[in-house]
Design an enzyme around this catalytic site. Structure first.
Site, mmCIF file in Angstrom:
data_model
loop_
_atom_site.group_PDB
_atom_site.id
_atom_site.type_symbol
_atom_site.label_atom_id
_atom_site.label_comp_id
_atom_site.label_asym_id
_atom_site.label_seq_id
_atom_site.Cartn_x
_atom_site.Cartn_y
_atom_site.Cartn_z
ATOM 1 N N HIS A 44 17.735 46.222 13.504
ATOM 2 C CA HIS A 44 17.687 47.642 13.554
ATOM 3 C C HIS A 44 16.416 48.209 12.910
ATOM 4 C CE1 HIS A 44 19.150 49.041 9.298
ATOM 5 N NE2 HIS A 44 18.356 48.076 8.984
ATOM 6 N N HIS B 211 12.564 56.010 9.400
ATOM 7 C CA HIS B 211 11.833 54.749 9.535
ATOM 8 C C HIS B 211 11.166 54.530 10.675
ATOM 9 C CE1 HIS B 211 15.611 54.214 6.991
ATOM 10 N NE2 HIS B 211 14.591 53.637 6.053
ATOM 11 N N ASP C 112 11.221 51.747 12.582
ATOM 12 C CA ASP C 112 11.778 50.687 13.571
ATOM 13 C C ASP C 112 11.016 50.088 14.378
ATOM 14 O OD1 ASP C 112 15.043 52.627 13.406
ATOM 15 O OD2 ASP C 112 13.778 51.835 12.039
ATOM 16 N N HIS D 240 20.636 51.167 14.942
ATOM 17 C CA HIS D 240 19.798 51.499 15.609
ATOM 18 C C HIS D 240 18.960 50.322 16.799
ATOM 19 C CE1 HIS D 240 16.652 55.075 15.611
ATOM 20 N NE2 HIS D 240 17.180 54.874 16.796
ATOM 21 N N GLU E 246 23.384 55.228 13.140
ATOM 22 C CA GLU E 246 23.387 54.809 11.859
ATOM 23 C C GLU E 246 24.629 55.769 10.915
ATOM 24 O OE1 GLU E 246 22.191 52.280 10.515
ATOM 25 O OE2 GLU E 246 20.769 51.530 11.985
ATOM 26 N N ASP F 226 19.671 58.896 9.298
ATOM 27 C CA ASP F 226 18.990 59.079 7.992
ATOM 28 C C ASP F 226 17.646 59.819 8.099
ATOM 29 O OD1 ASP F 226 17.960 55.592 8.427
ATOM 30 O OD2 ASP F 226 16.883 57.507 9.047
ATOM 31 N N ASP G 85 13.592 59.808 12.599
ATOM 32 C CA ASP G 85 13.662 58.594 11.725
ATOM 33 C C ASP G 85 13.212 58.916 10.302
ATOM 34 O OD1 ASP G 85 14.881 55.386 12.711
ATOM 35 O OD2 ASP G 85 14.986 56.113 10.797
ATOM 36 N N ASP H 257 18.073 59.009 14.506
ATOM 37 C CA ASP H 257 18.778 58.366 13.535
ATOM 38 C C ASP H 257 19.058 59.186 12.362
ATOM 39 O OD1 ASP H 257 17.755 55.294 11.685
ATOM 40 O OD2 ASP H 257 19.170 56.761 10.999
HETATM 41 N N1 LIG Z 1 11.719 48.847 7.627
HETATM 42 C C1 LIG Z 1 12.986 48.152 7.015
HETATM 43 C C2 LIG Z 1 14.181 49.051 7.207
HETATM 44 S S1 LIG Z 1 14.268 49.640 8.615
HETATM 45 C C3 LIG Z 1 15.735 50.812 8.766
HETATM 46 C C4 LIG Z 1 16.332 50.651 10.212
HETATM 47 S S2 LIG Z 1 16.958 52.166 10.414
HETATM 48 N N2 LIG Z 1 17.541 52.132 11.910
HETATM 49 O O1 LIG Z 1 16.004 53.236 10.610
HETATM 50 O O2 LIG Z 1 18.044 52.469 9.434
HETATM 51 C C5 LIG Z 1 13.076 46.935 8.037
HETATM 52 O O3 LIG Z 1 12.569 46.540 9.129
HETATM 53 O O4 LIG Z 1 14.238 46.211 7.711
HETATM 54 MN MN LIG Z 2 16.307 55.220 9.759
HETATM 55 MN MN LIG Z 3 16.447 53.956 12.770
#
Ligand SMILES: N[C@@H](CSCCS(N)(=O)=O)C(=O)O
Ligand SMILES: [Mn+2]
Ligand SMILES: [Mn+2]
Ligand SMILES: [Mn+2]
Length: 321
Positions: A141, A126, A128, A101, A277, A234, A124, A232
């Site tokens: 990402h 998340h 991000d 991502h 992803e 996920d 998503d 994403d």
């Molecule tokens: N918040 C965590 C996990 S972020 C997951 C990234 S994604 N692109 O949504 O898979 C971080 O900042 O590393």
């Molecule tokens: Mn994600």
């Molecule tokens: Mn993502």
């Protein structure tokens, strides 16, 4: 009965350096092998596949502070932004196949270069939206949105190969759907910037139809801007799409995921899509990989007019004896 004609430009971005897990660079070719181009053509789209980008190898890409692989990520996204801009200049809706991502940086910047102001719908688990200084992992990402949002620029340090990046999205033009794994610092950013977010709690409380109705009202409440949908894989529940780097339980059902793309398509404002992803090496069985990849294909088909009620071409004539 109106059947809109979609012109699609596909870019493969086999890139993995925004995160530590090998395999996500295989996403573009897996999605193509599952028949994406043929399926879009079969549903009446004009499709041009621009192939896969090649990214320069960057040696000695040492972390800067916590930020990992900044030079490779900055370079890849600069190349991607040019490619997305070219697809948009050719008049297509752009489909960027990831890859991780972090590629949303280049995709959204390339899109913004061809369309003045964008709405971003970020689907998503998340957010991000970590900055380089808040990220708990340093993986880019988990940070792409922080580089793109006007209101965060005072919080972004100088990074090698990132000097070309200029913010292009306002906080008020962003909608999140599917959040369920948000870091405390990210939650602070979302709240302090007043960013519209439909977490899985809102999906449960309102139902996906109301979420999409409110998303539409929110995006349309001001002027109608072209939509950048950054999806994403996920966001969906790992029972459907397990082959991904950061799976999180309690995700969107397949039906909710598809409903999102159907309604975004019906706005007529979709201008670019990221599908990111997909990582085959994170699937424990072939079935897990194929379930993930076929969901990705189905989501993209939903973006371009495929409906579960069925479709038929406007010039169809029934056979007569
Ligand atoms: N918040 C965590 C996990 S972020 C997951 C990234 S994604 N692109 O949504 O898979 C971080 O900042 O590393
Ligand atoms: Mn994600
Ligand atoms: Mn993502
Ligand atoms: Mn459309």
């Amino acid at each position: 009965y109106k059947r809109s004609h979609h012109s699609v430009g596909i870019i493969g971005a086999p890139f993995s350096k925004g995160q530590p897990r090998d395999g996500v660079e295989k996403g573009p070719d897996l999605i193509r092998a599952a028949g994406l181009v043929e399926k879009l053509k079969a549903q009446g789209c004009a499709v041009k596949d621009y192939g896969n980008l090649t990214f320069e190898e960057v040696a000695n890409d040492e972390p800067v502070g916590r930020v990992k692989r900044p030079r490779a990520v900055g370079s890849a996204n600069k190349r991607l932004s040019a490619a997305v801009h070219a697809v948009k200049s050719d008049g297509h809706t752009c489909v960027m196949l990831g890859g991780d991502h972090s590629l949303a940086i280049g995709s959204i910047l390339g899109h913004a270069a061809s369309k003045a102001e964008l709405s971003v719908v970020w689907v998503d688990a998340h957010a991000d939206i970590n900055t380089p200084l808040t990220s708990p992992t340093g993986n880019i990402h988990g940070q792409p949105m922080s580089y793109l949002i006007h209101e965060l620029q005072s919080k972004i340090p100088v990074l090698p190969n990132f000097s070309w990046i200029k913010p292009c999205v306002s906080a008020k033009d962003i909608v999140y759907i599917g959040l369920r794994d948000v870091d405390p610092e990210e939650h602070y950013i979302l709240k302090s910037l007043g960013i519209k977010a439909f977490s899985m709690s809102e999906v449960d409380r309102l139902g996906i139809a109301k979420v999409m109705e409110q998303t539409g009202d929110y995006i349309f409440s001001k002027v109608k801007k072209p939509i950048h949908l950054s999806y994403d894989i996920d966001a969906l529940d790992p029972s459907i799409t397990p082959a991904t780097g950061t799976p999180v339980v309690g995700g969107l059902t397949y039906r909710e995921g598809i409903y999102i793309t159907e309604t975004i398509c019906q706005t007529g404002l979709l201008s670019a899509v990221d599908l990111v992803e997909v990582n085959p090496k994170r699937g424990r069985t072939e079935d897990e990989i194929s379930s993930t990849v076929s969901a990705a294909v189905d989501l993209i088909q939903g973006c371009f007019g495929k409906l579960r009620e069925g479709n038929h071409s406007s010039d169809y004539k029934m056979p007569v004896p």
